[in-house]
Design an enzyme around this catalytic site. Structure first.
Site, PDB file in Angstrom:
ATOM      1  N   LYS A   1       0.678  -1.318   0.161  1.00 26.79           N
ATOM      2  CA  LYS A   1       0.169  -0.040   0.186  1.00 26.79           C
ATOM      3  C   LYS A   1       0.695   1.066  -0.052  1.00 26.79           C
ATOM      4  O   LYS A   1       1.045   1.786   1.037  1.00 26.79           O
ATOM      5  CB  LYS A   1      -0.891  -0.002   1.143  1.00 26.79           C
TER       6      LYS A   1
HETATM    7  C1  LIG Z   1      -6.062  -0.536  -4.089  1.00 27.40           C
HETATM    8  C2  LIG Z   1      -6.877  -1.257  -3.015  1.00 27.40           C
HETATM    9  N1  LIG Z   1      -7.482  -2.375  -2.896  1.00 27.40           N
HETATM   10  C3  LIG Z   1      -8.295  -3.076  -2.154  1.00 27.40           C
HETATM   11  C4  LIG Z   1      -8.395  -2.214  -0.961  1.00 27.40           C
HETATM   12  C5  LIG Z   1      -9.358  -3.101   0.133  1.00 27.40           C
HETATM   13  O1  LIG Z   1      -8.176  -3.642   1.172  1.00 27.40           O
HETATM   14  P1  LIG Z   1      -8.863  -3.953   2.554  1.00 27.40           P
HETATM   15  O2  LIG Z   1      -9.798  -4.669   2.746  1.00 27.40           O
HETATM   16  O3  LIG Z   1      -7.575  -4.332   3.299  1.00 27.40           O
HETATM   17  O4  LIG Z   1      -9.075  -2.366   3.244  1.00 27.40           O
HETATM   18  C6  LIG Z   1      -7.979  -0.959  -0.602  1.00 27.40           C
HETATM   19  C7  LIG Z   1      -8.125  -0.468   0.587  1.00 27.40           C
HETATM   20  O5  LIG Z   1      -7.316  -0.179   1.404  1.00 27.40           O
HETATM   21  C8  LIG Z   1      -7.183  -0.691  -1.638  1.00 27.40           C
HETATM   22  O6  LIG Z   1      -6.531   0.625  -1.510  1.00 27.40           O
END
Ligand SMILES: Cc1ncc(COP(=O)(O)O)c(C=O)c1O
Length: 312
Positions: A157
């Site tokens: 991230k």
């Molecule tokens: C690009 C992206 N995909 C998927 C997610 C979903 O991830 P999570 O369920 O861990 O929040 C997020 C958000 O956090 C994201 O930024």
């Protein structure tokens, strides 16, 4: 948006206004940072605030820091403890969003990932919906392709890579859609701008595999477990074609922000009946019970913040 009162910044809790950086900060100039997004849910019956899967979120966060060669002495348990202290200091009694952030804090000129100093912050603030139309959103395929693992890994991230998401989201919204679906370089389905994606076809639920340039979502993991255990469905992780999306009977996004957001139209085509589908509806009910600590089997995912909450 109201700002937080406090921040966990460089190892201690300080007033939010003291958690500041200079304009030359490396992370700000070159996107050399990583972040997380965690929710805490208020359970009014128990008068308790539950942080949802903080250890799993912090594990992924620390993995992202590793991708950028950052070294911290913190474990996921240390960061969970720091977060509990922060939430107690803020004394929130409402649903919250939590943002951990790690970034290279050096104020210098030079693109690189070595010989730099990482800093870490966590802030939290009251938060409701991230996607307004979460029971029926209209999405489009973005003309922006998702960053590839050999460009900027979507598995991490990484702050700088979110410009890729921002292009997709803004262009989709300016064209009148609620959200964008991004494709891989090979044309397979990836994810939304900040959400993982699921489709249901002929009784089978499918989601792109983790080698398809997606973030390894914690909500995605949660939902796969709930779909299998509570709804008795088969869930398959595999590459998904664009035309399978047009033929899906149900579709939804998952994410800490988006929670479970139903997708009922794609490029002016109805998904199934064009209304919130029965599986998505049931999943949303089970999900919200789970995150508020009301599902006995998954209580271990919900970490309590306040010491003096009611015990039932
Ligand atoms: C690009 C992206 N995909 C998927 C997610 C979903 O991830 P999570 O369920 O861990 O929040 C997020 C958000 O956090 C994201 O930024």
């Amino acid at each position: 948006m109201a700002l937080p009162n406090y921040a966990f910044f460089n190892g201690r809790i300080v007033p939010y206004g003291e958690a500041k950086v200079g304009v030359l900060t490396h992370g700000l100039n070159y996107g050399t940072g990583v972040f997380g997004g965690i929710r805490a849910y208020w359970n009014s019956d128990l008068q308790q605030l539950f942080i949802f899967r903080p250890h799993d979120h912090f594990r992924r966060f620390l993995e992202s820091t590793k991708l950028l060669r950052m070294e911290f002495a913190y474990s996921e348990t240390d960061l969970t403890k720091a977060l509990i202290e922060l939430l107690r200091t803020e004394n929130f009694k409402t649903d919250c969003y939590i943002r951990p952030l790690a970034f290279y804090s050096d104020e210098l000129i030079g693109v690189r990932l070595h010989d730099l100093t990482p800093a870490l912050a966590i802030v939290a603030l009251p938060f409701g919906k991230y996607v307004e139309k979460d029971e029926g959103s209209h999405v489009t395929f973005s003309s922006w392709r998702r960053v590839d693992d050999n460009m900027v890994p979507a598995r991490g991230k990484i702050t700088g890579s979110y410009i890729n998401s921002a292009f997709a989201k803004t262009d989709a919204q300016r064209a009148g859609f609620d959200e964008a679906i991004m494709l891989n370089l090979d044309g397979h389905i990836c994810e939304g701008s900040a959400e993982n994606i699921f489709i249901m076809r002929n009784g089978v639920v499918m989601t792109p595999s983790i080698t398809d340039n997606i973030l390894e979502g914690i909500t995605r993991q949660t939902v796969m477990t709930l779909l299998r255990d509570k709804l008795g469905l088969t869930v398959v992780e595999r590459s998904i074609d664009r035309s399978e999306v047009y033929l899906a009977q149900e579709m939804f996004f998952t994410g800490t922000g988006a929670q479970i957001t139903a997708v009922t139209r794609v490029d002016y085509r109805a998904v199934g009946s064009g209304q919130l589908g029965p599986i998505t509806k049931k999943l949303r009910e089970v999900f919200f019970d789970t995150v508020r600590g009301r599902e006995e089997k998954y209580k271990h995912w919900c970490v309590p913040v306040h010491e003096n909450a009611l015990r039932l």
